[in-house]
Motif scaffolding. Sequence first.
Motif, PDB file in Angstrom:
ATOM      1  N   VAL A  61       1.319  -1.909   0.057  1.00 20.98           N
ATOM      2  CA  VAL A  61      -0.107  -0.274  -0.405  1.00 20.98           C
ATOM      3  C   VAL A  61       0.716   0.893  -0.163  1.00 20.98           C
ATOM      4  CG1 VAL A  61      -1.956   1.115   0.932  1.00 20.98           C
ATOM      5  CG2 VAL A  61      -1.956  -1.482   1.604  1.00 20.98           C
ATOM      6  N   CYS A  62       1.864   0.698   0.938  1.00 27.52           N
ATOM      7  CA  CYS A  62       2.242   2.561   0.806  1.00 27.52           C
ATOM      8  C   CYS A  62       3.865   2.060   1.401  1.00 27.52           C
ATOM      9  CB  CYS A  62       2.509   2.848   1.882  1.00 27.52           C
ATOM     10  SG  CYS A  62       3.626   1.803   3.858  1.00 27.52           S
ATOM     11  N   GLY A  63       4.936   1.333   0.748  1.00 29.71           N
ATOM     12  CA  GLY A  63       5.778   1.217  -0.248  1.00 29.71           C
ATOM     13  C   GLY A  63       6.582   0.824   1.452  1.00 29.71           C
ATOM     14  N   THR A  64       6.706   0.863   2.700  1.00 25.33           N
ATOM     15  CA  THR A  64       7.603   0.605   3.375  1.00 25.33           C
ATOM     16  C   THR A  64       7.864  -0.552   4.132  1.00 25.33           C
ATOM     17  OG1 THR A  64       6.081   2.559   4.513  1.00 25.33           O
ATOM     18  CG2 THR A  64       7.364   0.842   6.230  1.00 25.33           C
ATOM     19  N   LEU A  65       9.278  -0.817   4.329  1.00 23.32           N
ATOM     20  CA  LEU A  65      10.354  -1.950   3.933  1.00 23.32           C
ATOM     21  C   LEU A  65      10.195  -2.515   5.674  1.00 23.32           C
ATOM     22  CD1 LEU A  65      11.886  -3.773   2.506  1.00 23.32           C
ATOM     23  CD2 LEU A  65      13.597  -2.945   2.465  1.00 23.32           C
ATOM     24  N   ALA A  66       9.565  -2.847   6.766  1.00 21.30           N
ATOM     25  CA  ALA A  66      10.030  -3.895   6.790  1.00 21.30           C
ATOM     26  C   ALA A  66      11.727  -4.418   7.185  1.00 21.30           C
ATOM     27  CB  ALA A  66       8.601  -5.078   7.543  1.00 21.30           C
ATOM     28  N   ASP A  67      11.643  -4.195   8.818  1.00 21.42           N
ATOM     29  CA  ASP A  67      12.933  -4.703   8.969  1.00 21.42           C
ATOM     30  C   ASP A  67      13.206  -6.518   9.044  1.00 21.42           C
ATOM     31  OD1 ASP A  67      13.418  -2.343   8.872  1.00 21.42           O
ATOM     32  OD2 ASP A  67      13.313  -1.884  11.848  1.00 21.42           O
ATOM     33  N   LYS A  68      12.479  -6.826  10.009  1.00 19.79           N
ATOM     34  CA  LYS A  68      13.039  -8.161   9.949  1.00 19.79           C
ATOM     35  C   LYS A  68      11.424  -8.659   9.976  1.00 19.79           C
ATOM     36  CE  LYS A  68      16.976  -8.056  13.152  1.00 19.79           C
ATOM     37  NZ  LYS A  68      17.479  -8.587  14.136  1.00 19.79           N
ATOM     38  N   MET A  69      11.484 -10.032   9.227  1.00 18.22           N
ATOM     39  CA  MET A  69      10.560 -10.712   8.912  1.00 18.22           C
ATOM     40  C   MET A  69      10.815 -12.313   9.171  1.00 18.22           C
ATOM     41  SD  MET A  69       6.774 -10.141   6.691  1.00 18.22           S
ATOM     42  CE  MET A  69       7.056  -8.384   7.258  1.00 18.22           C
ATOM     43  N   THR A  75       0.999 -13.027   9.250  1.00 15.59           N
ATOM     44  CA  THR A  75       0.030 -11.577   9.031  1.00 15.59           C
ATOM     45  C   THR A  75       1.064 -10.650  10.062  1.00 15.59           C
ATOM     46  OG1 THR A  75      -0.956 -12.096  10.897  1.00 15.59           O
ATOM     47  CG2 THR A  75      -1.349 -12.588   8.781  1.00 15.59           C
ATOM     48  N   TRP A  76       1.611  -9.286   9.431  1.00 15.36           N
ATOM     49  CA  TRP A  76       2.077  -8.255   9.851  1.00 15.36           C
ATOM     50  C   TRP A  76       1.061  -6.758   9.131  1.00 15.36           C
ATOM     51  CZ3 TRP A  76       4.610  -4.177   6.372  1.00 15.36           C
ATOM     52  CH2 TRP A  76       4.695  -4.802   5.308  1.00 15.36           C
ATOM     53  N   THR A  77       1.159  -5.627  10.392  1.00 16.05           N
ATOM     54  CA  THR A  77       0.288  -4.753  10.202  1.00 16.05           C
ATOM     55  C   THR A  77       1.682  -3.305  10.037  1.00 16.05           C
ATOM     56  OG1 THR A  77      -1.132  -5.636  11.796  1.00 16.05           O
ATOM     57  CG2 THR A  77      -0.711  -2.927  10.798  1.00 16.05           C
ATOM     58  N   CYS A  78       1.131  -3.606   8.932  1.00 12.48           N
ATOM     59  CA  CYS A  78       2.761  -1.439   8.626  1.00 12.48           C
ATOM     60  C   CYS A  78       2.381  -0.368   9.497  1.00 12.48           C
ATOM     61  CB  CYS A  78       2.567  -2.093   6.775  1.00 12.48           C
ATOM     62  SG  CYS A  78       3.305  -0.270   6.136  1.00 12.48           S
ATOM     63  N   GLU A  79       3.144   0.288   9.447  1.00 15.75           N
ATOM     64  CA  GLU A  79       2.692   1.451  10.484  1.00 15.75           C
ATOM     65  C   GLU A  79       1.976   2.351   9.284  1.00 15.75           C
ATOM     66  OE1 GLU A  79       6.996   3.370   9.150  1.00 15.75           O
ATOM     67  OE2 GLU A  79       8.050   1.948  10.597  1.00 15.75           O
ATOM     68  N   CYS A  80       1.227   2.150   8.594  1.00 17.83           N
ATOM     69  CA  CYS A  80       0.134   3.094   7.376  1.00 17.83           C
ATOM     70  C   CYS A  80      -1.023   2.705   7.990  1.00 17.83           C
ATOM     71  CB  CYS A  80       0.254   2.700   6.137  1.00 17.83           C
ATOM     72  SG  CYS A  80       0.236   1.182   5.132  1.00 17.83           S
ATOM     73  N   GLY A  81      -0.940   1.460   8.802  1.00 12.22           N
ATOM     74  CA  GLY A  81      -2.148   1.019   9.512  1.00 12.22           C
ATOM     75  C   GLY A  81      -2.819  -0.577   9.004  1.00 12.22           C
ATOM     76  N   THR A  82      -1.838  -0.836   6.806  1.00  6.38           N
ATOM     77  CA  THR A  82      -2.714  -2.152   6.904  1.00  6.38           C
ATOM     78  C   THR A  82      -2.078  -3.040   6.822  1.00  6.38           C
ATOM     79  OG1 THR A  82      -2.816  -0.876   5.033  1.00  6.38           O
ATOM     80  CG2 THR A  82      -3.007  -2.500   4.674  1.00  6.38           C
ATOM     81  N   THR A  83      -3.228  -3.941   7.567  1.00  7.57           N
ATOM     82  CA  THR A  83      -3.055  -5.574   7.997  1.00  7.57           C
ATOM     83  C   THR A  83      -2.962  -6.349   6.776  1.00  7.57           C
ATOM     84  OG1 THR A  83      -4.100  -5.025  10.148  1.00  7.57           O
ATOM     85  CG2 THR A  83      -3.882  -7.696   8.966  1.00  7.57           C
ATOM     86  N   HIS A  84      -0.851  -6.655   6.523  1.00  7.07           N
ATOM     87  CA  HIS A  84      -0.897  -7.692   5.219  1.00  7.07           C
ATOM     88  C   HIS A  84      -1.031  -9.472   5.952  1.00  7.07           C
ATOM     89  CE1 HIS A  84      -0.193  -4.208   3.106  1.00  7.07           C
ATOM     90  NE2 HIS A  84       0.269  -3.430   3.593  1.00  7.07           N
ATOM     91  N   VAL A  88      -0.686 -13.123   0.482  1.00  8.07           N
ATOM     92  CA  VAL A  88      -1.028 -12.254  -0.614  1.00  8.07           C
ATOM     93  C   VAL A  88      -0.237 -10.624  -0.488  1.00  8.07           C
ATOM     94  CG1 VAL A  88      -2.705 -10.496  -0.721  1.00  8.07           C
ATOM     95  CG2 VAL A  88      -3.027 -12.929   0.531  1.00  8.07           C
ATOM     96  N   ASN A  89       0.385 -10.473   0.613  1.00  2.00           N
ATOM     97  CA  ASN A  89       1.357  -8.896   0.247  1.00  2.00           C
ATOM     98  C   ASN A  89       2.411  -9.485  -0.851  1.00  2.00           C
ATOM     99  OD1 ASN A  89       2.101  -6.749   0.569  1.00  2.00           O
ATOM    100  ND2 ASN A  89       3.506  -7.257   1.932  1.00  2.00           N
ATOM    101  N   ALA A  90       2.883 -10.096  -0.559  1.00  2.16           N
ATOM    102  CA  ALA A  90       4.392 -10.851  -1.510  1.00  2.16           C
ATOM    103  C   ALA A  90       3.571 -11.102  -3.640  1.00  2.16           C
ATOM    104  CB  ALA A  90       4.897 -12.006  -1.136  1.00  2.16           C
ATOM    105  N   ALA A  91       2.235 -11.540  -2.984  1.00  5.38           N
ATOM    106  CA  ALA A  91       1.915 -12.144  -5.067  1.00  5.38           C
ATOM    107  C   ALA A  91       1.360 -10.534  -5.493  1.00  5.38           C
ATOM    108  CB  ALA A  91       0.793 -12.437  -4.766  1.00  5.38           C
ATOM    109  N   ARG A  92       0.757  -9.534  -4.258  1.00  2.81           N
ATOM    110  CA  ARG A  92       1.155  -7.977  -5.156  1.00  2.81           C
ATOM    111  C   ARG A  92       2.294  -7.413  -5.547  1.00  2.81           C
ATOM    112  NH1 ARG A  92      -3.977  -6.949  -0.552  1.00  2.81           N
ATOM    113  NH2 ARG A  92      -5.422  -7.694  -1.691  1.00  2.81           N
ATOM    114  N   ASN A  93       3.418  -7.374  -4.486  1.00  2.00           N
ATOM    115  CA  ASN A  93       4.385  -6.814  -4.869  1.00  2.00           C
ATOM    116  C   ASN A  93       4.928  -7.561  -5.602  1.00  2.00           C
ATOM    117  OD1 ASN A  93       4.138  -4.941  -2.745  1.00  2.00           O
ATOM    118  ND2 ASN A  93       5.810  -6.419  -1.716  1.00  2.00           N
ATOM    119  N   LEU A  94       4.832  -8.920  -5.745  1.00  2.00           N
ATOM    120  CA  LEU A  94       5.804  -9.675  -7.242  1.00  2.00           C
ATOM    121  C   LEU A  94       4.684  -8.771  -8.500  1.00  2.00           C
ATOM    122  CD1 LEU A  94       6.004 -13.049  -5.936  1.00  2.00           C
ATOM    123  CD2 LEU A  94       7.877 -10.823  -6.735  1.00  2.00           C
TER     124      LEU A  94
END
Length: 130
Positions: A61-69, A75-84, A88-94
């Motif tokens: 959604v916003c393009g923020t890169l998480a440090d470690k995963m 599932t994880w929640t970004c700083e913009c408030g979106t839960t991924h 599914v998130n990887a598929a969207r980015n690919l």
Amino acid sequence: QTIVIEDLTVRNMVKNRKLARAISDAAWAQFRSLLEYKAAWYGREVIAVDRFFPSSKLCSVCGTLADKMPLHVRTWTCECGTTHDRDVNAARNLLAAGRAVSACGAGVRPQRRTPGGQSATKQEVSRREP
């Protein structure tokens, strides 16, 4: 028209003792060659995204890169408030990276320094005032 796949190292994935047999039985090299053959046959394009592209750690959604995963985080929640959901998130980015390659021919390997200050996956016109 375009099929986007992630180029993963099967050799490293087989080191996981729980998944080694399932990964070995899948015949990934043969699958990829058949996919590329069929795509060429029907006039389609296959794009392989580099294995170091942070597809699951990058917010679609916003393009923020998480440090470690670690792999156990599904599932994880970004700083913009979106839960991924991780997959599914990887598929969207690919898909976005594959579209960038199709549209402007840019590489999909993460760049250390972006020429012009912009990445190819997020195309925005920079407006300079004279």
